[in-house]
Structures are given as structure tokens and as C-alpha cells.
Design a protein around this motif. Structure first.
Motif, PDB file in Angstrom:
ATOM      1  N   PRO A 213      55.431 -12.731  94.054  1.00 44.61           N
ATOM      2  CA  PRO A 213      53.996 -12.948  93.814  1.00 44.61           C
ATOM      3  C   PRO A 213      53.105 -12.382  94.919  1.00 44.61           C
ATOM      4  N   MET A 214      53.581 -12.425  96.175  1.00 47.06           N
ATOM      5  CA  MET A 214      52.787 -11.888  97.272  1.00 47.06           C
ATOM      6  C   MET A 214      52.704 -10.357  97.233  1.00 47.06           C
ATOM      7  N   LEU A 215      53.639  -9.725  96.538  1.00 42.70           N
ATOM      8  CA  LEU A 215      53.635  -8.266  96.424  1.00 42.70           C
ATOM      9  C   LEU A 215      52.802  -7.781  95.235  1.00 42.70           C
ATOM     10  N   LYS A 216      52.237  -8.709  94.495  1.00 46.32           N
ATOM     11  CA  LYS A 216      51.518  -8.327  93.279  1.00 46.32           C
ATOM     12  C   LYS A 216      50.362  -7.385  93.563  1.00 46.32           C
ATOM     13  N   SER A 217      49.584  -7.664  94.598  1.00 43.70           N
ATOM     14  CA  SER A 217      48.397  -6.855  94.891  1.00 43.70           C
ATOM     15  C   SER A 217      48.772  -5.422  95.228  1.00 43.70           C
ATOM     16  N   ILE A 218      49.737  -5.242  96.119  1.00 42.19           N
ATOM     17  CA  ILE A 218      50.134  -3.882  96.500  1.00 42.19           C
ATOM     18  C   ILE A 218      50.810  -3.172  95.340  1.00 42.19           C
ATOM     19  N   ALA A 219      51.531  -3.924  94.494  1.00 46.47           N
ATOM     20  CA  ALA A 219      52.178  -3.322  93.327  1.00 46.47           C
ATOM     21  C   ALA A 219      51.130  -2.803  92.339  1.00 46.47           C
ATOM     22  N   ILE A 220      50.040  -3.543  92.174  1.00 40.97           N
ATOM     23  CA  ILE A 220      48.975  -3.123  91.262  1.00 40.97           C
ATOM     24  C   ILE A 220      48.293  -1.865  91.799  1.00 40.97           C
ATOM     25  N   VAL A 221      48.047  -1.832  93.101  1.00 41.80           N
ATOM     26  CA  VAL A 221      47.428  -0.645  93.704  1.00 41.80           C
ATOM     27  C   VAL A 221      48.332   0.575  93.510  1.00 41.80           C
ATOM     28  N   MET A 222      49.621   0.403  93.768  1.00 39.98           N
ATOM     29  CA  MET A 222      50.569   1.509  93.587  1.00 39.98           C
ATOM     30  C   MET A 222      50.633   1.938  92.123  1.00 39.98           C
ATOM     31  N   PHE A 223      50.550   0.970  91.217  1.00 39.30           N
ATOM     32  CA  PHE A 223      50.590   1.282  89.791  1.00 39.30           C
ATOM     33  C   PHE A 223      49.377   2.121  89.384  1.00 39.30           C
ATOM     34  N   ILE A 224      48.196   1.725  89.846  1.00 37.76           N
ATOM     35  CA  ILE A 224      46.983   2.466  89.490  1.00 37.76           C
ATOM     36  C   ILE A 224      47.027   3.884  90.048  1.00 37.76           C
ATOM     37  N   LEU A 225      47.500   4.016  91.283  1.00 46.34           N
ATOM     38  CA  LEU A 225      47.598   5.345  91.884  1.00 46.34           C
ATOM     39  C   LEU A 225      48.600   6.215  91.134  1.00 46.34           C
ATOM     40  N   ASN A 226      49.697   5.614  90.714  1.00 44.39           N
ATOM     41  CA  ASN A 226      50.720   6.388  89.992  1.00 44.39           C
ATOM     42  C   ASN A 226      50.282   6.724  88.572  1.00 44.39           C
ATOM     43  N   ILE A 227      49.530   5.833  87.956  1.00 46.02           N
ATOM     44  CA  ILE A 227      49.100   6.077  86.578  1.00 46.02           C
ATOM     45  C   ILE A 227      48.153   7.265  86.519  1.00 46.02           C
ATOM     46  N   GLY A 228      47.504   7.571  87.651  1.00 50.21           N
ATOM     47  CA  GLY A 228      46.615   8.727  87.701  1.00 50.21           C
ATOM     48  C   GLY A 228      47.341  10.049  87.617  1.00 50.21           C
ATOM     49  N   SER A 229      48.626  10.040  87.863  1.00 52.32           N
ATOM     50  CA  SER A 229      49.403  11.285  87.798  1.00 52.32           C
ATOM     51  C   SER A 229      50.347  11.306  86.601  1.00 52.32           C
ATOM     52  N   ILE A 230      50.061  10.501  85.604  1.00 52.80           N
ATOM     53  CA  ILE A 230      50.971  10.396  84.470  1.00 52.80           C
ATOM     54  C   ILE A 230      51.001  11.672  83.640  1.00 52.80           C
ATOM     55  N   PHE A 231      49.955  12.500  83.727  1.00 55.22           N
ATOM     56  CA  PHE A 231      49.930  13.769  83.004  1.00 55.22           C
ATOM     57  C   PHE A 231      50.308  14.940  83.909  1.00 55.22           C
ATOM     58  N   HIS A 232      50.719  14.624  85.131  1.00 58.07           N
ATOM     59  CA  HIS A 232      51.195  15.643  86.052  1.00 58.07           C
ATOM     60  C   HIS A 232      52.681  15.435  86.283  1.00 58.07           C
ATOM     61  N   SER A 233      53.357  16.490  86.676  1.00 59.31           N
ATOM     62  CA  SER A 233      54.783  16.378  86.982  1.00 59.31           C
ATOM     63  C   SER A 233      55.069  17.080  88.303  1.00 59.31           C
ATOM     64  N   ASP A 234      56.096  16.603  88.975  1.00 58.54           N
ATOM     65  CA  ASP A 234      56.534  17.221  90.223  1.00 58.54           C
ATOM     66  C   ASP A 234      57.163  18.568  89.889  1.00 58.54           C
ATOM     67  N   PHE A 235      56.467  19.636  90.231  1.00 59.93           N
ATOM     68  CA  PHE A 235      56.919  20.969  89.825  1.00 59.93           C
ATOM     69  C   PHE A 235      58.308  21.278  90.367  1.00 59.93           C
ATOM     70  N   GLY A 236      58.552  20.951  91.630  1.00 55.57           N
ATOM     71  CA  GLY A 236      59.854  21.229  92.219  1.00 55.57           C
ATOM     72  C   GLY A 236      60.977  20.498  91.518  1.00 55.57           C
ATOM     73  N   LEU A 237      60.727  19.256  91.143  1.00 55.93           N
ATOM     74  CA  LEU A 237      61.748  18.450  90.472  1.00 55.93           C
ATOM     75  C   LEU A 237      62.113  19.035  89.116  1.00 55.93           C
TER      76      LEU A 237
END
Length: 304
Positions: A213-237
Motif C-alpha cells: 500500500p505504501m508503494l501505491k503512489s510511486i506505482a501510479i506515477v510510474m504507470f502514468i509515465l509508462n502509459i505515455g509510451s504505449i504507442f512507442h517501442s524500444d527500437f533497439g529491442l
């Protein structure tokens, strides 16, 4: 105005320290935005941005009318959904393990080994993967043949790559994410755990009712940041790790790699710019939508 000047003079040292970052941000992030104009042009090097003909939205038709539009969009989105969900789960799990091990030599060595792949490029990482999957000398095929199995030509078998790609992503990126979560765990007050121990809570119960539960806030921030790249892909990968194998295109081709291959064969910079604008616009919309949903559900955890 006078107060502003006084504040600038008072903080001149701090402002001077931030000046290189501000200049680099303007040069690398804002100045290139002028190239958005190319999305609506039949861009040619000979005439430049100001002399190229306007074509409206024709460059965007490349993405939506091609027969591969559904394939590359599906791969880009589904892989990113897998990366976000698996990445958050394993990063949290690793962070909890770090906390369990405490300040031991084993813990520091483990963190170093897990974090190391983050600092190498996919150019090097692709050779690590090739050393494992090579048909002739790959480690995996050596193990398979040692136990009497038949060697597999991994780079010609599309069915395996929906699993290989996420594993490669986790290998390279999980260490950095786990350190972020681990730093958040270290910031949790020990009083919560001491009170839980007094009440007879087991380690698992402490993790379930305090740590997660204490990690919820940072997990939400990481989720929002990652969702912004959902239409992008790691070219090297998606380009280097599969070694641009044509046989694997149905499961490794994403919007970025498809555009790159199209650019190399046709050289249409206007189409490339249009794709970048489309990806950025959709990504920005995804961030706004996801943040809006979180603001409705849990206002305190929203980014803005």
C-alpha cells in the motif's frame, strides 16, 4: 518587476547551475518540434522545409491504409501492456527482496548485477541474446542437444518471440525500476513495521498490508509515465535483438521499426515525421486520460 530581478540576483548561483540543462532542453526538445511541419509536406532535401510542397494529411494515410497497420499497432500496444504489467510486478518483487536482504554484501552485489544491463546499449545486449540463441553455437541449443534434443533456429521461429522479447526487456530494464521502488520502501517509517510485529504480523502480512500500500503512489506515477509510451517501442529491442529477421516480422514489427524500414527503402521523411506526431499525440492523450481516471478514483495520487 523589481522583485523578480531581486529574486534572480539572489538565486543567481542556482540559476547558473541549471542553465546548461535549460539550454540542452531547449535545443534537444523544443527546437526539433519545428520539424512537425514536415508531417504535412512532401519533404525534399533540395527545397527544405520552406520550399517543400504541402500535402495535408496524406502522410498520415501511410499508417492507416497500409495492410500492416493493424499488425504493427497490435504488436506495439500488446508488448507495451506486457512490459508495463510485468515490469511493475517484478520490479516491486525485487525491491521487496532487496529490503528483506538488508544491508548485506549479497544484497549490494545483487543490486549491481541486476542494474548492470540498464547501462549497456541494445547493440551489446543483442549480442548477449545471440550468444544464447545462436543456432550453431548458442548456449540454449548446446543445452538442448546435450540432453538429446534437436537444435532450434530461434531466429526463424516466430512463435517463441512473444516470450523472448519480454524476457529481454525485463533483463535490461527491471534493475532500474526496482531501485526506484526500493528507495521508496526505504523511506517507509519503521514504526509501521514495529507496530505490526507487536500485533503478531508475519513478514508476508507486513508486505501485504504495509509495503505494497505504501508503494501505491510511486506505482501510479510510474504507470502514468509508462502509459505515455504505449504507442512507442524500444527500437533497439525490436530491431537489433531479432536481428531484423524478416521471418519474425509478424511478431516483432512495431510502428517504429516499420517506419524505419520504410524510410530506408523509400526515404519518405514526411511520412516518418507524421508517424512521430501521431505517436506523440496519442501518447499525450493516454497520459491525460489515465491521469484523469486516477484523479477520479484517488485524487491524492494523481500527477496533476
Amino acid at each position: 518587476m523589481r522583485k523578480f530581478v531581486n529574486d534572480v540576483y539572489k538565486n543567481r548561483v542556482l540559476l547558473l547551475m541549471t542553465l546548461p540543462v535549460v539550454v540542452l532542453t531547449i535545443l534537444l526538445r523544443y527546437c526539433p518540434m519545428f520539424g512537425v511541419v514536415m508531417s504535412f509536406q512532401n519533404f525534399k532535401f533540395s527545397t527544405g522545409i520552406f520550399g517543400s510542397d504541402w500535402v495535408g494529411f496524406k502522410n498520415f494515410e501511410f499508417l492507416f491504409k497500409t495492410s500492416d497497420a493493424w499488425l504493427i499497432t497490435r504488436n506495439t500496444i500488446l508488448y507495451n501492456v506486457a512490459f508495463i504489467s510485468l515490469g511493475m510486478f517484478f520490479a516491486m518483487a525485487l525491491a521487496i527482496i532487496y529490503d528483506l536482504l538488508g544491508k548485506s554484501t549479497l544484497n549490494r552485489a545483487n543490486q549491481t548485477l541486476v542494474l548492470f544491463p540498464h547501462f549497456i546499449s541494445w547493440v551489446v545486449g543483442s549480442y548477449f541474446v545471440f550468444a544464447i540463441l545462436s543456432f550453431d553455437k548458442g548456449l540454449l541449443n548446446k543445452v538442448v542437444t546435450f540432453f538429446g534434443g534437436e537444435a532450434v533456429n530461434w531466429y526463424n521461429e516466430p512463435k517463441f518471440w512473444p516470450f523472448i522479447i519480454p524476457i529481454a526487456y525485463l533483463w535490461k530494464g527491471i534493475g532500474y525500476s526496482s531501485i526506484i521502488y526500493y528507495s521508496s520502501i526505504r523511506g517507509i517509517s519503521l514504526e509501521y513495521y514495529e507496530a505490526a510485529k507487536i500485533d503478531g504480523a508475519t513478514w508476508f502480512q507486513q508486505v501485504r498490508y504495509i509495503t505494497i500500500p505504501m508503494l501505491k503512489s510511486i506505482a501510479i506515477v510510474m504507470f502514468i509515465l509508462n502509459i505515455g509510451s504505449i504507442f512507442h517501442s524500444d527500437f533497439g529491442l525490436f530491431y537489433l535483438v531479432p536481428r531484423n529477421s524478416g521471418t519474425l516480422y509478424p511478431v516483432t514489427s512495431t510502428i517504429d521499426t516499420y517506419v524505419y524500414n520504410g524510410l530506408m527503402s523509400g526515404g519518405n521523411l514526411g511520412m516518418t515525421a507524421a508517424t512521430g506526431l501521431y505517436q506523440s499525440t496519442v501518447a499525450f492523450a493516454c497520459v491525460l486520460i489515465s491521469n484523469g481516471i486516477i484523479r477520479k478514483v484517488s485524487p491524492d495520487d494523481a500527477m496533476f
